[in-house]
Design an enzyme around this catalytic site. Structure first.
Site, PDB file in Angstrom:
ATOM      1  N   MET A 343      -1.402   5.238  11.554  1.00  0.00           N
ATOM      2  CA  MET A 343      -0.146   5.959  11.709  1.00  0.00           C
ATOM      3  C   MET A 343      -0.315   7.433  11.360  1.00  0.00           C
ATOM      4  O   MET A 343       0.169   8.314  12.087  1.00  0.00           O
ATOM      5  CB  MET A 343       0.939   5.330  10.839  1.00  0.00           C
ATOM      6  N   VAL A 419       1.157   6.817   3.719  1.00  0.00           N
ATOM      7  CA  VAL A 419       0.177   6.006   2.984  1.00  0.00           C
ATOM      8  C   VAL A 419       0.600   4.539   3.032  1.00  0.00           C
ATOM      9  O   VAL A 419       1.567   4.168   3.687  1.00  0.00           O
ATOM     10  CB  VAL A 419       0.018   6.507   1.526  1.00  0.00           C
ATOM     11  N   GLU A 421       2.075   0.828   2.518  1.00  0.00           N
ATOM     12  CA  GLU A 421       3.462   0.420   2.276  1.00  0.00           C
ATOM     13  C   GLU A 421       3.608  -0.283   0.917  1.00  0.00           C
ATOM     14  O   GLU A 421       3.873  -1.495   0.860  1.00  0.00           O
ATOM     15  CB  GLU A 421       3.942  -0.500   3.402  1.00  0.00           C
ATOM     16  N   LYS A 426       3.600   4.996  -3.032  1.00  0.00           N
ATOM     17  CA  LYS A 426       4.356   6.054  -2.364  1.00  0.00           C
ATOM     18  C   LYS A 426       5.042   6.973  -3.379  1.00  0.00           C
ATOM     19  O   LYS A 426       5.025   8.202  -3.240  1.00  0.00           O
ATOM     20  CB  LYS A 426       5.387   5.449  -1.403  1.00  0.00           C
ATOM     21  N   SER A 448       8.298   1.843   7.048  1.00  0.00           N
ATOM     22  CA  SER A 448       8.931   0.938   8.007  1.00  0.00           C
ATOM     23  C   SER A 448       9.824  -0.078   7.321  1.00  0.00           C
ATOM     24  O   SER A 448      10.582  -0.785   7.981  1.00  0.00           O
ATOM     25  CB  SER A 448       7.862   0.200   8.826  1.00  0.00           C
ATOM     26  N   HIS A 469      10.810   7.297  10.329  1.00  0.00           N
ATOM     27  CA  HIS A 469      10.115   6.079  10.737  1.00  0.00           C
ATOM     28  C   HIS A 469       9.665   6.168  12.192  1.00  0.00           C
ATOM     29  O   HIS A 469      10.454   5.986  13.121  1.00  0.00           O
ATOM     30  CB  HIS A 469      11.030   4.867  10.529  1.00  0.00           C
ATOM     31  N   ASN A 472       4.822   2.399  16.322  1.00  0.00           N
ATOM     32  CA  ASN A 472       3.420   2.358  16.735  1.00  0.00           C
ATOM     33  C   ASN A 472       3.301   1.805  18.161  1.00  0.00           C
ATOM     34  O   ASN A 472       3.931   0.798  18.475  1.00  0.00           O
ATOM     35  CB  ASN A 472       2.642   1.469  15.754  1.00  0.00           C
ATOM     36  N   GLU A 481      13.376   6.732  13.730  1.00  0.00           N
ATOM     37  CA  GLU A 481      14.548   6.503  12.896  1.00  0.00           C
ATOM     38  C   GLU A 481      14.539   7.524  11.762  1.00  0.00           C
ATOM     39  O   GLU A 481      13.580   7.590  10.994  1.00  0.00           O
ATOM     40  CB  GLU A 481      14.536   5.088  12.314  1.00  0.00           C
ATOM     41  N   ASN A 519      13.986  -2.765  13.001  1.00  0.00           N
ATOM     42  CA  ASN A 519      13.272  -3.911  12.424  1.00  0.00           C
ATOM     43  C   ASN A 519      14.234  -4.987  11.938  1.00  0.00           C
ATOM     44  O   ASN A 519      13.921  -6.179  11.977  1.00  0.00           O
ATOM     45  CB  ASN A 519      12.359  -3.453  11.288  1.00  0.00           C
TER      46      ASN A 519
END
Length: 731
Positions: A343, A419, A421, A426, A448, A469, A472, A481, A519
């Site tokens: 990403m 970085v 999840e 984070k 995400s 967000h 991919n 988002e 999601n």
């Protein structure tokens, strides 16, 4: 209209198109009426020896017809009349007693392209902003001002079909090679050079001489291509192949390409000829095109696609804040990305592609090398597809600066953290970052699933922090988002929203909540597909049912694309947040325990082979591995669609009630741009409205009795359904 003889030579006149108060030229009612008024003067003006058409808008010739004119048509008769009036104007233009030259240095699309085709010649700039094409099929339409009739005679049948059926836009160099542009000139001093070209070639143009390259008939040129296009048998082969390709890609769900094929087949007696049609033959061909245009213009598919077009146009004018709320924002000139994984590398590539100098930070040189390699592969594919040159690739890659520390971060306008999840990781990265950037720098997280509000709780300046967000693969998926945490300020939301548009993306603002919007809606869709599999429905059956519905891929294949381990992790997050209605189907854990992760390791619900694992194969062993006895036909395709799609509608009703997004349009745009929900259906909630909220409610209640409480209708949906009100304009 101006006489430019003193500057360029005797008989040179120039007509400038410049729509007052607009950024681009469009063929709307005012423009068409103005064109109609000037034609009598042009027809009787004896002083004109060559007329050049230029634009008063930098980077734009004519962007197309005003779509509002089409949207206002309520009957096919009105649409046909609109088409015929435009055709008659361009026929008169084509019949002027002297050569006309379209001078194109910008977007020349749709109606603009059709006007250029009505000119004697077309000259294009080599500017990257110069584009020409007939993208009407993207709106569920076909060209309606003569494009179907004139384009094949300019470039040949095969090339015309390729352009019309796909909506492809050509750069100047491509248009010149195909014979569409008669000359290609440098962007520097382009307009003056093009007018001189017109003056120098006026006599040849008046004599009907073709000055551009000969078209590559049959798409290949030479004797074989000529034989293909100029014989009935050859043309039938071209049409048969084109029809097969269209049906393979659209599954018959988009009628515009099929209608375009029919129109070209029925009007194509001289396809590939440089001769221009006149008289009765032209009239009959134009009438057939107008009928095809009219039929499509009032179809539900076109209405839905046009609505989506206007939704995206609305985003272009929005700032991401409630209507009437304005803040000052500045363009992002320099950026940074923390994390050089798939990403992170993709985000850095996107920044560089938009000519934004970008610093990419990670902990090791090896990680940075992988990030640069990820960006390089995307650029190389663009070179292979001739979207950019080798030189442009090198220039854009040079905009990415890999670093092991925060050097240079003090000068960047926006940083995206990408970085792993994990909340603790984070938060630590963001706390360190906060000390290294300027006070006006926007900080965003490409999360995400994790809470933006929780992340910003450890920051000294939480107002300048938001979620960003990306989906991919970053370079292909249009949605972003923009996640607003509890302490995110208006300036940050508007700044991130504007930056997304700067990147060429479609942003929607979403309130911070588990799964955000897309999601959260996808979770019950994919989960229900796993429940269907557990009941013995085969992998192929499930995917085929949803692909036939219009999804770009089925939920089983999507699970492999996302990664079964990732999907399993997200399903547990959703379950924890929303309770038993999102209880994970047991199969995901079984797949993960057997190292079936999906496409990334070559085996999931399907097997993947070949270069970059692009070859997908069914795997019969999956059923015994999961302890399932496959029972083909045990559930109908209609029920599979209901069981996977209706829970998304139900969850969307909850999202609207909770204020996750502000409007049903946000749901429709998010699902189309973020998941590929079939555009011809207008979006998830437009599809719900086509069914009727009462019918959706009834179907869900039946599924509760058959499958369990996970289908329990939400309070918001019950209220709508019992009153049979739509999601859109419910009052």
């Amino acid at each position: 209209l101006a006489d430019r003889s003193a500057e360029f030579g005797p008989g040179v006149w120039v007509m400038t198109i410049n729509k007052t108060g607009e950024k681009v030229n469009k063929l709307g009612r005012v423009a068409l009426d103005g064109f109609k008024e000037v034609l009598p003067e042009l027809e009787k003006n004896k002083a004109i020896e060559v007329l050049c058409v230029v634009s008063g808008k930098p980077g734009n010739f004519i962007a197309g017809a005003d779509i509002d004119l089409i949207r206002q048509c309520t009957t096919s008769q009105e649409a046909e009349s609109l088409s015929r009036s435009g055709q008659k104007l361009l026929n008169r233009w084509e019949d002027l007693p002297y050569p006309t030259v379209a001078v194109v240095d910008g977007a020349c699309l749709g109606g603009g392209c059709e006007m250029a085709l009505g000119c004697t010649a077309l000259v294009m700039s080599n500017s990257s902003s110069a584009r020409i094409g007939l993208p009407e099929v993207m709106l569920g339409l076909i060209p309606g001002m003569g494009g179907c009739v004139r384009l094949p005679r300019k470039v040949g049948l095969a090339t015309a079909l390729d352009m019309i059926l796909t909506g492809k836009q050509l750069r100047g160099e491509q248009a010149f090679k195909l014979g569409l542009a008669d000359a290609l000139l440098p962007q520097e001093e382009f307009e003056a050079a093009a007018i001189r070209w017109a003056r120098n070639n006026a006599n040849a143009l008046k004599a009907g001489k073709r000055l551009g390259k000969e078209p590559k008939l049959g798409g290949m040129g030479g004797p074989v291509g000529t034989l293909m296009e100029k014989t009935p048998i050859g043309r039938s082969v071209i049409f048969k192949k084109a029809r097969s390709g269209v049906l393979g890609k659209t599954r018959g769900q988009y009628p515009a390409p099929i209608e375009a094929l029919d129109v070209l087949m029925e009007t194509g007696s001289l396809l590939g000829s440089s001769d221009r049609l006149r008289g009765t033959e032209r009239e009959e061909a134009m009438a057939r095109e107008a009928k095809g245009f009219a039929k499509l213009a009032v179809s539900e598919v076109s209405r839905n696609l046009i609505r989506i077009f206007f939704l995206t146009e609305k985003v272009k004018k929005a700032n991401g804040l409630p209507e009437g709320r304005e803040v000052a924002i500045r363009a992002v000139e320099t950026g940074a990305v923390i994390g050089a994984g798939i990403m992170g590398g993709g985000i850095a590539q996107l920044f560089a592609d938009k000519k934004i100098p970008t610093r990419m930070k990670d902990l090791t040189n090896q990680a940075l090398a992988l990030g640069v390699d990820s960006a390089s592969r995307i650029f190389k594919r663009q070179v292979k597809r001739r979207k950019i040159t080798d030189r442009e690739m090198i220039q854009k890659l040079g905009l990415i600066t890999p670093v092991l520390d925060h050097s240079g971060f003090r000068q960047v306008n926006l940083v995206v953290e990408a970085v792993v999840e994990r909340m603790d990781v984070k938060q630590k990265v963001l706390q360190e970052l906060e000390e290294q950037v300027g006070e006006k720098c926007i900080v965003a997280s490409n999360t995400s699933s994790l809470s933006v509000t929780e992340m910003q709780s450890v920051l000294k300046h939480p107002g300048r922090f938001a979620g960003m967000h990306f989906f991919n693969p970053v370079h292909r998926m249009p949605l972003v988002e923009v996640i607003r945490g509890e302490k995110t300020d208006d300036q940050t939301v508007a700044g991130v929203f504007q930056f997304c548009k700067q990147l060429g993306k479609t942003p929607i603002v979403v309130r911070d909540a588990p799964g955000f919007l897309v999601n959260r809606l996808l979770a019950p869709y994919m989960n229900e597909a796993a429940y269907l599999l557990a009941e013995g429905v085969t992998v192929d059956e499930i995917d085929q049912a949803l692909v036939e519905f219009g999804m770009p891929m089925g939920p089983m294949e999507l699970m492999d694309e996302v990664g079964i381990d990732v999907a399993d992790k997200v399903s547990h997050i959703m379950h924890a947040a929303f309770g038993e209605r999102m209880a994970p189907a047991p199969l995901s854990a079984k797949l993960v325990s057997t190292s079936r992760y999906g496409k990334k390791n070559g085996k999931g619900l399907y097997l993947y082979e070949g270069k970059e694992r692009k070859e997908k194969k069914s795997d019969p062993s999956i059923y015994s591995l999961l302890g399932i006895s496959p029972k083909p036909g045990v559930v109908t395709a209609e029920e599979m669609v209901d069981r996977t799609v209706l829970p998304m509608i139900n969850e969307a009703a909850r999202c609207l009630a909770e204020g996750i997004v502000a409007h049903p349009d946000d749901v429709d745009l998010g699902m189309i741009m973020g998941t590929g929900f079939p555009p011809f259906r207008g979006g998830l909630l437009r599809y719900a409205d086509s069914l009727g909220s009462r019918k959706v409610l009834e179907k869900l209640r039946k599924l509760v009795g058959k499958c369990g409480k996970r289908f329990e209708p939400s309070d918001a949906l019950v209220k709508l359904g019992e009153e049979n009100r739509p999601f859109h304009n419910p009052k």
